[in-house]
Design a protein around this motif. Sequence first.
Motif, PDB file in Angstrom:
ATOM      1  N   UNK A 157       0.987  -1.225   0.021  1.00 15.14           N
ATOM      2  CA  UNK A 157      -0.091   0.092   0.026  1.00 15.14           C
ATOM      3  C   UNK A 157       0.702   1.254   0.079  1.00 15.14           C
ATOM      4  N   UNK A 158       2.017   1.087   0.701  1.00 13.14           N
ATOM      5  CA  UNK A 158       3.005   2.494   0.669  1.00 13.14           C
ATOM      6  C   UNK A 158       3.678   2.551  -0.753  1.00 13.14           C
ATOM      7  N   UNK A 203       3.573  10.062  -5.418  1.00 13.44           N
ATOM      8  CA  UNK A 203       4.431  11.163  -5.402  1.00 13.44           C
ATOM      9  C   UNK A 203       5.728  11.223  -6.124  1.00 13.44           C
ATOM     10  N   UNK A 204       5.860  10.259  -7.006  1.00  5.68           N
ATOM     11  CA  UNK A 204       6.957  10.289  -8.038  1.00  5.68           C
ATOM     12  C   UNK A 204       8.342   9.680  -7.358  1.00  5.68           C
ATOM     13  N   UNK A 205       8.133   8.758  -6.498  1.00  3.91           N
ATOM     14  CA  UNK A 205       9.321   8.044  -5.577  1.00  3.91           C
ATOM     15  C   UNK A 205       8.975   6.781  -5.892  1.00  3.91           C
ATOM     16  N   UNK A 206      10.092   6.025  -6.313  1.00  2.00           N
ATOM     17  CA  UNK A 206      10.039   4.711  -6.645  1.00  2.00           C
ATOM     18  C   UNK A 206      11.049   3.990  -5.731  1.00  2.00           C
ATOM     19  N   UNK A 207      10.517   2.983  -4.948  1.00  2.00           N
ATOM     20  CA  UNK A 207      11.276   1.948  -4.086  1.00  2.00           C
ATOM     21  C   UNK A 207      11.022   0.676  -4.690  1.00  2.00           C
ATOM     22  N   UNK A 235       4.266   9.714   5.079  1.00  2.00           N
ATOM     23  CA  UNK A 235       5.314   8.831   5.101  1.00  2.00           C
ATOM     24  C   UNK A 235       5.161   7.641   4.115  1.00  2.00           C
ATOM     25  N   UNK A 236       3.834   7.336   4.114  1.00  2.00           N
ATOM     26  CA  UNK A 236       3.336   6.375   3.132  1.00  2.00           C
ATOM     27  C   UNK A 236       3.156   5.014   3.795  1.00  2.00           C
ATOM     28  N   UNK A 237       3.379   4.678   5.020  1.00  2.77           N
ATOM     29  CA  UNK A 237       2.913   3.465   5.734  1.00  2.77           C
ATOM     30  C   UNK A 237       2.243   3.440   6.841  1.00  2.77           C
TER      31      UNK A 237
END
Length: 474
Positions: A54-55, A62-66, A259-261
């Motif tokens: 989900x995060x 947000x344009x962030x790739x993990x 944060x995302x989580x």
Amino acid sequence: MARGSGSGSAHVVALAFPQAGHTNPMLQFSKDLASQGVIITFVSFAFDHHRMLKADKTLQRMGIRLRFESIPDHLPPGVDIVSDLFKIFGQLYQMEGSDLEKVIQRLNVTGPPVTCILHDVFMPWVAQVSHNLNIPRAVFYTQSATVGAIYHHFKYVQKWNNCEQDSKDAVVIPAIGEMRMPDLPSSFFPPLLTAGYLDICLSLVDSFNRASWVIWNSFDELEGKAINHLREANVPVCTVGPLIPSAFLDRRNSEDTQFGGSPWEEETEECMEWLNSKPPHSVVYVSFGSIATISTKQIWEIGRGLQSSGQNYLWAIRPSAGQTTVWENFWEGFAEEIGDRGLIVKWSPQLKVLNHPSVGAFMSHCGWNSTLEALSCGVPLLACDLRFDQPANCKLIVDLWKMGIKLRRTQNADGDVMFAWDEIERCVRRVICSEEGAELRKNAVRCKESAKKAKMEGGSSHSNVNGFVKEISK
């Protein structure tokens, strides 16, 4: 190209303890690294992997790739991070590392190879994985540098004498000064002491010296004496905090707003609409974090104190075990009694709330993440420390930074020790309505500016992140 899509040579495998107070700052540090081109593979445990997926969706918006992977946790089905916290901790603290080792070996084959393993301090077994694979290791410490220095002192300098928590004795710790017994982390006293938690916290200090870096969610200007003391003791401290989404601090990425989580759904729209209707600095925000459990008696005291104060309040409170709604915690008629002066929600977007101009104080358990979030938003604290590192954080807030007041516990007629309603009423009015409160707010804003400076280009934490990226890219 999305941030973190991986054009550089550095590849970090990150492993967090699966509780929001640990996962959120590590996710934020991962985002900071990804913004500099570092490839991040975020490894979660099986029971918590759904939250990380989900995060991932939130971060992509947000344009962030993990990259996300999971490993087995060998926990029974249906475990809950709140009610089963110590069971989960006991299992994950003493795992063996073969599952993580297999993931890293596979990543090394598919490429690019892993250049650093970043792991929560509560997982010391990762040191053996690092040794086996000959990959540098960074320990991620989620409590304050002051708390780290306290544990370091009692590990290497002074033996703990099992004093009573309510005694008038004090200890003197270099770079910190005098600490009264009630100001020490609760691991120094029963029941955590008798459960072996202090032994664990002291043993984890050993991991400082065997790691290439100890990543600290703090900044030099905030805890300079404790940080310098640890560095002088040859602890490889790398301060990178405060680890707060960029939109609320350095503003380098305006899309980075959470944060995302988050472990629960946030009631964002309702909170923001209600806050928009209130005057500046008029609202007390109340939240005791993601794992604290509060008795019904204490909830009644808080409710009565807030109502008696005559001030506006927004209270994030989850239903207790076995309850279907938060209203089961209160007396009959409480919902009607609140009117428009209060808003009660299950979970809130805390940073957005704290950053809202109508918020004038934060009644908090003083967990380190909540403390840094209040500080980064310039909001004074009503400090209601409960356990773990929170008493030491409370001392920093009240005595060092002077951006909050500590609520006193008293014993009621039934023998229960708690924060009484009249103490809550008195302290709320002190912070919201008095000149003292205005001075606390000025101090909180000064801390906010210091935090912002640390994260901006050329600031202490920003420079430390740059240095860390260069070292893991060699």
